[in-house]
Design a protein around this motif. Structure first.
Motif, PDB file in Angstrom:
ATOM      1  N   LEU A 121       0.825  -1.210   0.000  1.00 56.11           N
ATOM      2  CA  LEU A 121       0.000   0.000   0.000  1.00 56.11           C
ATOM      3  C   LEU A 121       0.858   1.259   0.000  1.00 56.11           C
ATOM      4  N   PHE A 122       1.980   1.238   0.740  1.00 58.75           N
ATOM      5  CA  PHE A 122       2.822   2.439   0.801  1.00 58.75           C
ATOM      6  C   PHE A 122       3.333   2.824  -0.583  1.00 58.75           C
ATOM      7  N   THR A 123       3.662   1.847  -1.406  1.00 58.02           N
ATOM      8  CA  THR A 123       4.185   2.138  -2.749  1.00 58.02           C
ATOM      9  C   THR A 123       3.177   2.955  -3.551  1.00 58.02           C
ATOM     10  N   ALA A 124       1.887   2.582  -3.436  1.00 53.01           N
ATOM     11  CA  ALA A 124       0.838   3.321  -4.150  1.00 53.01           C
ATOM     12  C   ALA A 124       0.675   4.728  -3.581  1.00 53.01           C
ATOM     13  N   LEU A 125       0.745   4.862  -2.269  1.00 48.77           N
ATOM     14  CA  LEU A 125       0.627   6.188  -1.652  1.00 48.77           C
ATOM     15  C   LEU A 125       1.813   7.068  -2.053  1.00 48.77           C
ATOM     16  N   ARG A 126       3.020   6.482  -1.999  1.00 51.22           N
ATOM     17  CA  ARG A 126       4.240   7.233  -2.332  1.00 51.22           C
ATOM     18  C   ARG A 126       4.238   7.680  -3.790  1.00 51.22           C
ATOM     19  N   ALA A 127       3.683   6.852  -4.668  1.00 50.79           N
ATOM     20  CA  ALA A 127       3.643   7.195  -6.098  1.00 50.79           C
ATOM     21  C   ALA A 127       2.764   8.417  -6.357  1.00 50.79           C
ATOM     22  N   ALA A 128       1.849   8.712  -5.432  1.00 50.02           N
ATOM     23  CA  ALA A 128       0.937   9.849  -5.604  1.00 50.02           C
ATOM     24  C   ALA A 128       1.485  11.141  -5.014  1.00 50.02           C
ATOM     25  N   PHE A 129       2.629  11.074  -4.323  1.00 51.36           N
ATOM     26  CA  PHE A 129       3.218  12.305  -3.785  1.00 51.36           C
ATOM     27  C   PHE A 129       3.508  13.254  -4.952  1.00 51.36           C
ATOM     28  N   PRO A 130       3.317  14.566  -4.773  1.00 49.30           N
ATOM     29  CA  PRO A 130       3.548  15.500  -5.881  1.00 49.30           C
ATOM     30  C   PRO A 130       5.020  15.558  -6.295  1.00 49.30           C
ATOM     31  N   ALA A 131       5.241  15.977  -7.533  1.00 50.22           N
ATOM     32  CA  ALA A 131       6.612  16.077  -8.054  1.00 50.22           C
ATOM     33  C   ALA A 131       7.426  17.093  -7.248  1.00 50.22           C
ATOM     34  N   GLU A 132       6.755  18.158  -6.801  1.00 48.38           N
ATOM     35  CA  GLU A 132       7.447  19.167  -5.980  1.00 48.38           C
ATOM     36  C   GLU A 132       7.456  18.685  -4.533  1.00 48.38           C
ATOM     37  N   MET A 133       8.477  17.910  -4.193  1.00 44.91           N
ATOM     38  CA  MET A 133       8.533  17.302  -2.854  1.00 44.91           C
ATOM     39  C   MET A 133       8.770  18.324  -1.747  1.00 44.91           C
ATOM     40  N   SER A 134       9.145  19.550  -2.124  1.00 41.84           N
ATOM     41  CA  SER A 134       9.390  20.588  -1.116  1.00 41.84           C
ATOM     42  C   SER A 134       8.105  21.296  -0.691  1.00 41.84           C
ATOM     43  N   ARG A 135       6.980  20.950  -1.356  1.00 39.99           N
ATOM     44  CA  ARG A 135       5.708  21.537  -0.975  1.00 39.99           C
ATOM     45  C   ARG A 135       5.262  21.032   0.391  1.00 39.99           C
ATOM     46  N   THR A 136       4.426  21.792   1.074  1.00 42.26           N
ATOM     47  CA  THR A 136       3.929  21.384   2.391  1.00 42.26           C
ATOM     48  C   THR A 136       2.925  20.247   2.247  1.00 42.26           C
ATOM     49  N   ALA A 137       3.161  19.165   2.989  1.00 38.77           N
ATOM     50  CA  ALA A 137       2.237  18.027   3.007  1.00 38.77           C
ATOM     51  C   ALA A 137       1.323  18.099   4.221  1.00 38.77           C
ATOM     52  N   VAL A 138       1.878  18.522   5.359  1.00 41.99           N
ATOM     53  CA  VAL A 138       1.102  18.611   6.608  1.00 41.99           C
ATOM     54  C   VAL A 138       1.438  19.917   7.318  1.00 41.99           C
ATOM     55  N   GLU A 139       0.405  20.616   7.698  1.00 45.74           N
ATOM     56  CA  GLU A 139       0.567  21.853   8.470  1.00 45.74           C
ATOM     57  C   GLU A 139      -0.085  21.602   9.825  1.00 45.74           C
ATOM     58  N   THR A 140       0.661  21.827  10.893  1.00 42.05           N
ATOM     59  CA  THR A 140       0.104  21.581  12.217  1.00 42.05           C
ATOM     60  C   THR A 140       0.661  22.616  13.191  1.00 42.05           C
ATOM     61  N   ALA A 179       3.806  21.841  20.181  1.00 41.19           N
ATOM     62  CA  ALA A 179       3.303  21.856  21.561  1.00 41.19           C
ATOM     63  C   ALA A 179       3.296  23.268  22.148  1.00 41.19           C
ATOM     64  N   ASP A 180       4.252  24.110  21.705  1.00 38.58           N
ATOM     65  CA  ASP A 180       4.321  25.475  22.245  1.00 38.58           C
ATOM     66  C   ASP A 180       3.438  26.451  21.471  1.00 38.58           C
ATOM     67  N   GLY A 181       2.646  25.935  20.527  1.00 40.86           N
ATOM     68  CA  GLY A 181       1.726  26.794  19.778  1.00 40.86           C
ATOM     69  C   GLY A 181       2.290  27.337  18.483  1.00 40.86           C
ATOM     70  N   ALA A 182       3.573  27.077  18.219  1.00 41.08           N
ATOM     71  CA  ALA A 182       4.185  27.588  16.979  1.00 41.08           C
ATOM     72  C   ALA A 182       3.740  26.746  15.789  1.00 41.08           C
ATOM     73  N   PRO A 183       3.587  27.385  14.608  1.00 41.40           N
ATOM     74  CA  PRO A 183       3.216  26.606  13.423  1.00 41.40           C
ATOM     75  C   PRO A 183       4.333  25.641  13.023  1.00 41.40           C
ATOM     76  N   LEU A 184       3.954  24.484  12.516  1.00 37.40           N
ATOM     77  CA  LEU A 184       4.909  23.428  12.176  1.00 37.40           C
ATOM     78  C   LEU A 184       4.525  22.887  10.801  1.00 37.40           C
ATOM     79  N   PHE A 185       5.517  22.745   9.926  1.00 41.47           N
ATOM     80  CA  PHE A 185       5.242  22.305   8.563  1.00 41.47           C
ATOM     81  C   PHE A 185       6.095  21.096   8.205  1.00 41.47           C
ATOM     82  N   TYR A 186       5.482  20.118   7.551  1.00 42.37           N
ATOM     83  CA  TYR A 186       6.189  18.935   7.055  1.00 42.37           C
ATOM     84  C   TYR A 186       6.038  18.918   5.543  1.00 42.37           C
ATOM     85  N   THR A 187       7.139  18.783   4.821  1.00 40.05           N
ATOM     86  CA  THR A 187       7.067  18.675   3.366  1.00 40.05           C
ATOM     87  C   THR A 187       6.823  17.210   2.978  1.00 40.05           C
ATOM     88  N   TRP A 188       6.520  17.003   1.698  1.00 40.94           N
ATOM     89  CA  TRP A 188       6.370  15.628   1.207  1.00 40.94           C
ATOM     90  C   TRP A 188       7.692  14.876   1.342  1.00 40.94           C
TER      91      TRP A 188
END
Length: 524
Positions: A6-25, A28-37
């Motif tokens: 299943l991971f292979t199928a999910l990974r294949a759908a990641f966008p070509a621009e891997m530096s884009r934000t995938a998760v914004e959260t 713990a201290d309230g600061a914004p946190l960003f994870y790229t693809w």
């Protein structure tokens, strides 16, 4: 071996621009946190390489009871990558429950919160688990400390569609939990059907990159872990991630998002927010509800406040999603594109759904009967319970859901009840037999019955009705307090009554329908 991980199928759908934000959260201290693809790919690779370094036996289970965090999602992805079986456990479970799950599943690895390490590790090591790691919701814990020393590139382990990907424990009416075995093929087939049926898009959206998902659900059950996460990842869609549901923050995030998934309780709480209006929801495309029945009052109130019609759907731990109201005017059913309140829509493409009487014969359209299903999404069976598995499938291979419902002449499915007495409280399944077993074990208790009654916030809550043994004095508050020390909070009855007798039929069976009727207005 062909690659159906299943991971292979999910990974294949990641966008070509891997530096884009995938998760914004939010940290713990309230600061914004960003994870790229790229972060998702590399961090899950490190954890997968850590798991591989443990030289676990083929098919090993990784049991996880941690608070919601992006790292907890990465652990799930890493388990898939490494070819092992993911076993999520509700964070509310107490020691007796955890001991049962670890004893039954025999995981090779257990991951728990740092604060629970003392008692969880003791249970795990006693049961023969070799490795216990910790993972906090603030990016701490021994799992990450160990993973950082591993390489951030990893080739997903080859898996066949029929190989196990996850085990989800779902309690039976006897109170004994059953592990539903879901395969890579089950999960991927359902994710692909939903991507199409719900119109996930990579175009447009408030940020120009297509759909953006607000993820505010827990990730230890089907809804948050599979339906929401797989939906976003398989579409290369960004997630706005909430570790805990905060109605005001969710409303504030809506202008930057397009899709929201919630249980009915979340919609009730959002409706209590003054800031929820048509302007807040102006960029939203889709609101999805499930895991419990949506009251028609909530359905109508949401339509009036936001201008959006909630899409209600139906699924189970054993089957992932089975039915859905149509997503748009281009619905698969000509002239049937309406989302109808009080229904869960149509059987999804590839899913067979039939309604039968108690002898297994189909009932006419509009008549109530037992819902049975089949399809590529239906699970492989119950973990180490071949007899139970055989019992739950018909001779011609259909799964008996235990739900009671009907299909109208247009094909809309309605769930009208549950043949197994299940209580669904705030989206969580509560099995009366489990609670009754605990109450009946208490000193002075002769018998008990637990029933579900309507509740404005949770949809349904449990009420315990107890008979004392001759000469015994029972205190309702003490019964509740004892239950709280034994069971997860969502299972605890909201009220307890000590009565002289329970209503019974001619066969001596407790008539729970009469108890439900008697107490139905308690929380009205």
């Amino acid at each position: 071996m062909s690659q159906h991980n299943l991971f292979t199928a999910l990974r294949a759908a990641f966008p070509a621009e891997m530096s884009r934000t995938a998760v914004e959260t939010t940290a713990a201290d309230g600061a914004p946190l960003f994870y790229t693809w790229d972060d998702l790919d590399r961090a899950s690779a490190r954890i997968a390489n850590l798991l591989a370094s443990l030289k676990l036996p083929e098919g090993s289970r990784v049991a996880v009871q941690v608070e919601k965090s992006v790292e907890a999602m990465l652990l799930y992805l890493a388990t898939l990558r490494a070819g092992y079986v993911f076993l999520p456990l509700n964070t509310a479970y107490q020691s007796a429950e955890i001991a049962y799950f670890i004893g039954n599943a025999e995981p090779a690895v257990v991951v728990c919160t740092p604060g629970n390490f003392g008692w969880v590790s003791k249970i795990a090591f006693t049961q023969g688990t070799q490795h216990v790691f910790t993972l906090g919701d603030d990016r701490t814990g021994s799992l990450l400390e160990r993973a950082v020393h591993h390489h951030d590139v990893q080739e997903p382990v080859a898996r066949q569609a029929d190989d196990l990907a996850a085990i989800l424990y779902t309690s039976g009416t006897t109170g004994r939990s059953k592990g539903a075995m879901l395969t890579h093929g089950n999960l991927l087939s359902n994710a692909r059907v939903l991507q199409d049926y719900w119109g996930w898009t990579s175009q447009g959206g408030p940020q120009g990159h297509g759909d953006v998902l607000i993820h505010a659900l827990p990730i230890f059950h089907v809804h948050g872990l599979f339906v929401a996460i797989h939906g976003a990842l398989l579409n290369g869609s960004k997630m706005i991630w909430f570790a805990r549901f905060d109605p005001r923050a969710v409303v504030a995030a809506m202008p930057r998002a397009t899709v929201f998934m919630g249980v009915p309780t979340l919609y009730v709480r959002l409706l209590a927010e003054p800031g929820l209006d048509r302007d807040a929801a102006r960029n939203m495309r889709l609101f999805i509800a499930g895991s419990a029945p949506l009251l028609i009052e909530t359905f109508n109130a949401w339509q009036q406040r936001t201008g959006h019609t909630i899409l209600e759907r139906y699924g189970m731990s054993e089957t992932i999603m089975l039915t859905s109201n149509p997503c748009g005017a281009d619905a698969r059913h000509a002239g049937q594109s309406e989302r109808r309140g009080g229904t869960v829509g149509f059987a999804l493409p590839g899913v067979g759904l039939r309604v039968t009487d108690d002898t297994g014969q189909p009932v006419p359209s509009g008549e109530i009967g037992n819902i049975q299903v089949q399809g590529p999404n239906v699970f492989k069976g119950y973990w180490r319970m071949p007899d139970k598995t055989a019992e739950e499938f018909t001779a011609d291979g259909w799964f008996k859901t235990g739900d009671v419902g009907k299909v109208d002449e247009r094909g809309y499915v309605s769930i009208v009840g549950r043949s197994k007495d299940l209580i669904i409280s705030g989206g969580y399944n509560v099995y009366p037999a489990e609670i009754e077993g605990c109450i009946n074990d208490m000193a002075g208790v002769a018998e008990s019955a637990v029933v579900g009654v309507p509740h404005p916030d949770f949809g349904e809550v449990g009420v315990a009705v107890v008979i004392a043994k001759p000469g015994a004095q029972l205190v309702p508050e003490a019964i509740i307090a004892t239950l709280k020390s034994q069971l997860a909070n969502f299972k605890i009855p909201r009220q307890c009554f000590v009565v002289p007798e329970l209503p019974r039929n001619a066969m001596g069976k407790v008539q729970k329908n009469l108890l439900r009727e008697q107490y139905k207005a308690l929380f009205a």
